[in-house]
Design an enzyme around this catalytic site. Structure first.
Site, mmCIF file in Angstrom:
data_model
loop_
_atom_site.group_PDB
_atom_site.id
_atom_site.type_symbol
_atom_site.label_atom_id
_atom_site.label_comp_id
_atom_site.label_asym_id
_atom_site.label_seq_id
_atom_site.Cartn_x
_atom_site.Cartn_y
_atom_site.Cartn_z
ATOM 1 N N LYS A 85 0.806 -1.222 0.000
ATOM 2 C CA LYS A 85 0.000 0.000 0.000
ATOM 3 C C LYS A 85 0.840 1.273 0.000
ATOM 4 O O LYS A 85 0.406 2.310 -0.513
ATOM 5 C CB LYS A 85 -0.941 -0.001 1.207
ATOM 6 N N GLU A 90 -9.798 5.765 2.757
ATOM 7 C CA GLU A 90 -10.659 4.710 3.272
ATOM 8 C C GLU A 90 -9.779 3.497 3.539
ATOM 9 O O GLU A 90 -8.732 3.341 2.914
ATOM 10 C CB GLU A 90 -11.754 4.365 2.268
ATOM 11 N N SER A 141 1.361 -9.754 -0.767
ATOM 12 C CA SER A 141 1.033 -8.324 -0.719
ATOM 13 C C SER A 141 1.212 -7.684 0.643
ATOM 14 O O SER A 141 1.316 -6.461 0.745
ATOM 15 C CB SER A 141 -0.410 -8.111 -1.191
#
Length: 405
Positions: free
Chosen positions: A102, A124, A390
């Site tokens: 991210k 969000e 991830s």
């Protein structure tokens, strides 16, 4: 690390049609009129920084010196040996600063916000990793940060909530609807409409109206560009299969980007949850229909009246009821395939990777690990699978303890 200029050029998106913001029939801008000017402003700014060598050098420096890129490509020998077939490699986005992919996107967007003269960013988050990454980038760049998070996700991701608060962000609970990621996106979009002059909405995935899907893809394509170079260095060829989990779809589009239409089989793994009935899974591509959600045309989970359906996944990051429009395009055109992995198989894969390789994966990533593990058994030893790991699983300790404690 590959130059950011090379990343941007190699990430050029062939799926984008001549109609701005569309991937075939998917994508677009289905938003209220007050948002159109904000989206146009963002699109114009994005095109500007993509051509700005100063922005590119600064982002490259941050990704290298702050985020810790490039992340390793790791041959999971123990898992490969246990499967008894294909060799499995892990692209270690869990080793990126803050613990997931991210930060690639958050650094890019917060730096863009600074160049646009915005003083505040909103985000969000579901699993909390995007919220943490956005709060981290905002702290680094001196931006005010507020993060919308559903009450259900706040309860099961308490550690990440505290991390965001430590970083100076304000976490705003969302108590409407299902109180998960879908409702957090709704709340963030409402905030952006009201405060667009001073605020940038740091979208966490390749969803939403144009240019968000294209922008997030661009910032996440560093994953795929690195993987392509690293795999070629190790094996001297392309992988046979590239696998990644799909919620909204940013880590998967990131690693898929340089491989689309180039030979490797691309497989996205959605949340199979506990069943195939409404409210039991998060399989927008596997079990959903075409519709509009959060400003874009794509696949989503909806009832007979077109209302957005409830979702379920043991991983908070995969219970989004829609998916990025480029994934819908890849599915429709046979450029990628999508499959389901259920809660139980993902949990078992997380435990196996932890004990077998000493790597605790996020439960989102564990879905992709589970698929790779089962698929490797059916292939010969000359085949190669790359999995996008991830994120790391620290955030999921309570869920794992409840299951295996």
């Amino acid at each position: 690390m590959a130059e950011i200029q090379d990343d941007f050029e190699r990430a050029a998106d062939p799926a984008l049609s001549t109609r701005p913001g569309y991937y075939g029939g998917f994508g677009g801008r289905f938003v209220p009129e007050p948002l159109m000017a904000a989206l146009e402003e963002l699109d114009y700014a994005l095109q500007g920084v993509c051509e700005d060598p100063v922005f590119r050098r600064e982002l490259e420096r941050l990704l290298r010196d702050f985020a810790g890129r490039p992340t390793p490509l790791y041959h999971a020998r123990n898992m490969s040996r246990e499967a008894g077939g294909a060799a499995i490699y892990l692209k270690r986005e869990d080793l990126c600063h803050t613990g997931s992919h991210k930060l690639n996107n958050s650094l890019g967007q917060c730096l863009l916000a600074s160049h646009m003269g915005k003083s505040r960013v909103i985000a969000e988050t579901g699993a909390g990793q995007h919220g943490v990454a956005c709060a981290t980038a905002a702290a680094l760049l001196g931006l005010e940060c507020e993060v919308y998070m559903g009450e259900v996700d706040i309860e099961r991701q308490a550690m990440n909530v505290f991390r965001m608060e430590l970083l100076g962000a304000r976490v705003i609970p969302v108590g409407t609807g299902s109180r998960t990621l879908k409702d957090s996106v709704n709340a963030a979009l409402r905030d952006w409409v009201e405060n667009v002059r001073t605020t940038h909405y740091c979208m966490g995935s390749v969803v939403g109206p144009h240019p968000f899907p294209a922008m997030v893809r661009r910032f996440q394509s560093v994953i795929g560009v690195e993987t392509l170079e690293q795999f070629d260095e190790v094996e001297g060829r392309l992988p046979d299969i590239v696998v990644a989990c799909v919620g909204g779809g940013s880590n998967s589009i990131g690693i898929f980007s340089p491989f689309i239409g180039k030979g490797p089989t691309l497989v996205g793994i959605e949340a199979g949850g506990v069943g195939s009935s409404p409210g039991e899974h998060g399989g927008s591509l596997c079990l959903g229909d075409v519709g509009v959600l959060h400003g874009a045309m794509s696949y989503l989970l909806q009832d007979e009246d077109g209302q957005v359906a409830e979702t379920h996944s043991v991983s908070a990051g995969l219970d989004y009821p829609g998916v990025g429009p480029e994934h819908a395009y890849l599915k429709e055109n046979g450029l990628a395939t999508y499959e389901l992995v259920g809660d139980d198989e993902a949990l078992e894969a997380a435990l196996f990777l932890t004990r077998g390789e000493g790597i605790l994966p996020a439960l989102e990533s564990a879905h992709a690990v589970a698929y790779a593990r089962r698929t490797a058994e059916t292939l010969g030893p000359d085949k190669r699978i790359v999995v996008c790991l991830s994120g790391r699983g620290d955030k999921d300790i309570d869920t794992l303890r409840e299951r295996f404690g």
